[in-house]
Design an enzyme around this catalytic site. Sequence first.
Site, PDB file in Angstrom:
ATOM      1  N   LYS A  75     -10.697  -2.863  -1.262  1.00  0.00           N
ATOM      2  CA  LYS A  75      -9.417  -2.738  -1.951  1.00  0.00           C
ATOM      3  C   LYS A  75      -9.675  -2.655  -3.450  1.00  0.00           C
ATOM      4  CE  LYS A  75      -4.909  -5.044  -2.373  1.00  0.00           C
ATOM      5  NZ  LYS A  75      -4.081  -6.192  -1.934  1.00  0.00           N
ATOM      6  N   SER A 150       0.353  -5.259   0.092  1.00  0.00           N
ATOM      7  CA  SER A 150      -0.159  -4.313  -0.881  1.00  0.00           C
ATOM      8  C   SER A 150      -1.496  -3.678  -0.475  1.00  0.00           C
ATOM      9  CB  SER A 150      -0.358  -5.014  -2.232  1.00  0.00           C
ATOM     10  OG  SER A 150      -1.292  -6.078  -2.119  1.00  0.00           O
ATOM     11  N   SER A 174      -0.061  -9.754   2.101  1.00  0.00           N
ATOM     12  CA  SER A 174      -0.606  -8.417   1.842  1.00  0.00           C
ATOM     13  C   SER A 174      -1.844  -8.047   2.634  1.00  0.00           C
ATOM     14  CB  SER A 174      -0.893  -8.253   0.344  1.00  0.00           C
ATOM     15  OG  SER A 174       0.303  -8.166  -0.383  1.00  0.00           O
TER      16      SER A 174
END
Length: 499
Positions: A75, A150, A174
Amino acid sequence: MHAKSLTELRAALAAKECSAVELAQHYLKRIDAARDLNAFVHVEPELTLAQAKAADAELARGAGGPLTGLPIAHKDVFVTRGWRSTAGSKMLANYESPFDATVVARLQAAGMVTLGKTNMDEFAMGSSNENSAFGAVKNPWDTNAVPGGSSGGSSAAVAARLAPAATGTDTGGSIRQPASFAGVTGIKPTYGRVSRYGMIAFASSLDQGGPMAQSASDCALLLNAMAGFDERDSTSLERDDEDFARHLGQPWAPGNDAGKPLAGLRIGLPNEYFGDGLADDVRAAIDAALKQYEALGATLVPVSLPKTELSIPVYYVIAPAEASSNLSRFDGVRFGHRAAQYGDLLDMYKKSRAEGFGPEVKRRILVGTYVLSHGYYDAYYLQAQKIRRIIANDFQEAFKSCDVIMGPASPTVAWDLGAKGDDPVQMYLADIYTLSVSLAGLPGMSVPCGFGAGANAKRPVGLQIIGNYFNEARMLQVADAFQRATDWHKQVPQVPAGV
């Protein structure tokens, strides 16, 4: 090859069915073919192949560990030396870190090969991955739908088998919510289990890194490398190392019948997780999963988490307050975006931040600054912290009568792209089942358990499993038992076609 789990890929490398370089090339080809998903924002094939060659050299010497040569995506909230690290924001669009985040460094030290950096909601603020400065991510199961957020780039990458695993972060859900929306397995460890050093901060008392992969066994393998004390992170917990895979495939209690491996396991079902607002198709998938657990020998126990509905207002006081402080460092002076034209220093601050931050980040900075301002701190922030403690106490009361808690990870399946963009409150409400776990600092995970119905028949449903503090190994055991009895986690969307 891409349908294989990390464990299966490790066996393939050991049997010399493929090399780390061939594996990396295979996934890089898939990433390139699936660019329309927008799951990745940065790919550096030369860096990836150099790491793969080094891994092959280790394996040729008979060295290396259980993760050597296996690919992973990160990420883009984890800073990574040699790669741009943007946190999904124009503010950091060209930022290159001089060091690796601890999570990245540990996985690279374990021999893993970085495939690239995945897309995300800007500064991890969002539940749909539509808030990225680099464009929205599409759900590989239904490209008209969001992948969750997210960590939506990571969930989409793993679901589409563009990577066998990815890192994510979870502040209010998330990891768990995008894992649910994309039909993958993801775990948020106990707060402090995984170092936050080098993880671009959103809300420091909530942020926690974790793995996303096909299965619970894969997540256990990754967590073994990721977890551990880090003196560079003041919130890192100093605990003895443990093997998170040690209970996998084992009965819950010694002497259990092979057909009832989870006999003795008590599963708590919060009344508040099964009321109004839970979509019928999600409820049906969760009920079917719970029946499977009963077939494995577990007992379902009603519990109550009475302050669940307060988790949304509490979270949206605490998290924005911490974000407004953390993001004050992005001023156009030290690093990050700087406006091209400005007057005095104050004007430069204003224009750089106005240009660099997106609408959702600005909204949360304003909310956070307001609740921390003179005259409102006691009324909002302090009260929210008090209720946060009550929420944590509710969980401890529930755990007196159960071993794990289960329920949906989200009240609905993934919604259409753009469906909630005009109403941020509706987006916030989608995290109702995950926020309280984060506020309490507990470990939680999402496991694929089915699909929606009707028009949502291609959209996955995730079962949330919540454990008590430091109980990740037992949670993973419970998830693994379900995955040994079902194949939801093995389902693969047809994206990209023909690769």
